[in-house]
Design an enzyme around this catalytic site. Structure first.
Site: not given
Length: 260
Positions: A137, A150
């Site tokens: 990401s 995350y």
């Protein structure tokens, strides 16, 4: 990719399902896996002739990963490509983040990548070739509010993939990462729902515009990514067209991070 065998995790929906399509469309046979066995079975059923085989898999379970890889190599053939897509998102301010959410995030996003990479890279290195792509990401490189677990888990997976790539490069195995920005997936929609946004079109416009209060840039290209945009980048890095690319971190975010 004709004749090659690829393993894709998190293949039941979103980016993972798009990666299956991109690889199968280029002639590869694909072992599509997901924690949701029903979802991945539906994905596999969309491809006739047994080009895609669906199997349930919990990537956080090291024993299950090793068992599936060993079974695949015995029954389907040697794995040439592995793509780590499986991931989870637990939103929370860092100071309010619970131990369970932290552990669950790392169990899939980081430990899962480790389990899959360790199992397939060992075999690829012995054969003298292969390609591994980890979908991380852009949050791995740029801080995000409410996404500490995350972002940290994705950053760890990026660096693990690069370190692995350095170790196996001499054996002909390439390891790269793709870092998407906002992409129209169930995870993205879930973020909007969690924030109380009822209108998805308004939410998308907000993402494109950016959010100064959340220290988040907008998207210079003016659109949210489609899963296929990410899948095409994965397919390139997995292919021989990228034969001289390894340890690379490809951001596919429409310029959102300004590649900071």
């Amino acid at each position: 990719m004709s004749g090659r065998l690829a393993l894709v995790t998190g293949a039941g929906r979103g980016i993972g399902a798009a990666v299956v399509g991109a690889l199968a469309g280029r002639g590869a046979r694909v072992l599509a896996t997901d924690l949701d066995g029903g979802a991945v079975a539906e994905v596999a059923a969309a491809y006739p002739g047994g080009r895609v085989v669906g199997r349930p898999l919990d990537v956080s379970d090291a024993t299950a990963v090793e068992r599936l890889v060993a079974e695949a190599e015995e029954t389907l053939g040697p794995l040439d490509i592995a793509v780590n897509v499986a991931g989870v998102l637990r939103m929370s301010p860092a100071t309010e983040l619970g131990d369970d959410d932290w552990a669950a995030t790392f169990a899939v996003n980081t430990n899962g990548v480790f389990h899959v990479c360790r199992s397939v890279a060992r075999r690829m290195a012995e054969r003298g070739g292969g390609s591994i792509v980890t979908v991380a990401s852009n949050a791995a490189g740029v801080p995000r509010t409410g996404m500490a677990a995350y972002a940290a888990s994705k950053a760890a997976s990026v660096m693990f993939t690069k370190c692995l790539g350095l170790e196996v490069a001499a054996r002909g195995v390439r390891c790269n990462t793709v870092c998407p920005g906002s992409t129209l997936t169930d995870m993205q929609r879930g973020m909007w729902e969690a924030s109380g946004t009822a209108d998805p079109e308004a939410a998308a416009r907000s993402v494109v515009a950016g959010d100064l209060a959340a220290y988040r840039n907008g998207i210079p290209l003016g659109r949210i990514a489609d899963p296929a945009d990410i899948a095409e980048s994965v397919a390139f890095l997995a292919s021989d067209r990228a034969r001289h690319i390894t340890l690379h971190d490809l951001y596919v975010d429409g310029g959102a991070t300004l590649r900071a």
